[in-house]
Design an enzyme around this catalytic site. Structure first.
Site, PDB file in Angstrom:
ATOM      1  N   SER A   6       0.884  -1.169   0.000  1.00 19.40           N
ATOM      2  CA  SER A   6       0.000   0.000   0.000  1.00 19.40           C
ATOM      3  C   SER A   6       0.919   1.216   0.000  1.00 19.40           C
ATOM      4  CB  SER A   6      -0.844  -0.028   1.284  1.00 19.40           C
ATOM      5  OG  SER A   6      -1.380   1.237   1.556  1.00 19.40           O
ATOM      6  N   TYR A  53      -2.115  -1.236  10.195  1.00 23.53           N
ATOM      7  CA  TYR A  53      -2.202  -1.499   8.752  1.00 23.53           C
ATOM      8  C   TYR A  53      -0.916  -1.037   8.064  1.00 23.53           C
ATOM      9  CZ  TYR A  53      -4.006  -1.349   3.947  1.00 23.53           C
ATOM     10  OH  TYR A  53      -4.181  -1.521   2.589  1.00 23.53           O
TER      11      TYR A  53
END
Ligand code: NDP
Length: 256
Positions: A163, A176
């Site tokens: 990401s 995350y």
């Protein structure tokens, strides 16, 4: 030697031949929904035998049905909850896949959970542990258990999903973001260990903003219609997972 910019360009502009994945067995995690579902369908439509791993059996069955209806190779289902699965469970899966397929030609580590968007000082301890379990520990357990099967392939590709917050930390993205840094680390370690030793290569992909449930959860006010769909970003995945990227390893690629 091709440089990173060339690899990135090739990934974005890849036009995958229809039979590029013929006789290839590819495991996709989180294959029941979102990007994992889209890439599993794309792989199957290019000839792959896809092992659909996910936690919701009905969603996996719906993808199975769609692949069968398209006349593509029969997929396999692997209902697994990555949050609770233990190393032994992955070893048992490897035994099953060995019996059924004899080898693995690729893994797409795609399943992830978002957790909380909260400052670290308030971040829930249990959420932290769950996110690290699904996003970082599970890809390690799975990769480790599947190594003997990957080693049996002439061209095995392991793709980790990152990401933008796995490449630069961002406030409130907590576990995350940290888990995606761990993902990049795993990818680099595997690439470095296997280069010139086996045919296993390892790369990461950042899908970029894509129209899925996770994206809607993270950005509830956004108009989803402005976003790319999983099918739109498939070329970079097909490039990294398949024969077109043979020899490419240790690269962090963007799908958009
Ligand atoms: P979704 O939430 O839409 O889909 C995630 C998939 O992972 C679902 O199929 C889900 O299963 C599965 N999953 C989640 N937890 C578990 C678990 N414990 N065990 C087994 N399977 C599980 O996410 P996206 O498709 O958006 O994300 C795919 C990947 O792309 C992730 O790694 C994400 O971090 C990354 N990403 C996505 C971006 C985006 O804009 N969408 C941007 C950057 C990165 P179920 O459906 O049953 O819940």
């Amino acid at each position: 030697m091709i440089d990173h910019a060339q690899i990135q360009q090739q990934a974005l502009s890849y036009a995958c031949p229809e039979d590029a994945f013929k006789d290839r067995v590819i495991l996709v995690t989180g294959a029941g929904d979102g990007i994992g579902r889209g890439i599993a369908l794309a792989l199957a439509s290019h000839g792959a035998t896809v092992i659909l791993l996910g936690r919701t059996q009905e969603k996996l069955e719906a993808v199975y049905d769609q692949i069968k209806a398209g006349g593509y190779p029969e997929p396999a289902l692997a209902p697994v909850n990555l949050e609770v699965a233990r190393p032994q469970d992955y070893e048992e899966l490897a035994t099953l896949f060995e019996r059924e397929f004899g080898r693995l030609d690729g893994i797409l580590h795609n399943a992830s959970m978002l957790g909380e968007l909260t400052p670290l000082e308030q971040y829930g301890y249990e959420t932290w542990e769950s996110v690290m379990q699904v996003n970082a520990n599970a890809p390690f357990y799975l990769t480790r258990a599947m190594m003997p099967l990957l080693q049996k392939s002439e061209d095995a590709s392991v793709v980790f999903t990152s990401s933008s917050v796995g490449r630069k930390g961002r406030a409130f993205w907590g576990a995350y973001s940290a888990s995606k840094f761990a993902t990049e680390g795993l990818m680099q370690i595997l690439a470095d260990e296997q280069e010139n030793v086996s045919s296993i290569r390892s790369n990461s992909i950042n899908p970029g903003a894509t129209r899925t449930n996770m994206r809607a959860l993270a950005y509830p006010a956004e108009d989803a219609n402005t976003l790319k769909t999983p099918a739109d970003i498939a070329p970079a995945y097909l490039f990294l997972l398949g024969p077109a990227s043979k020899g490419v390893t240790g690269q962090a690629v963007n799908a958009q």
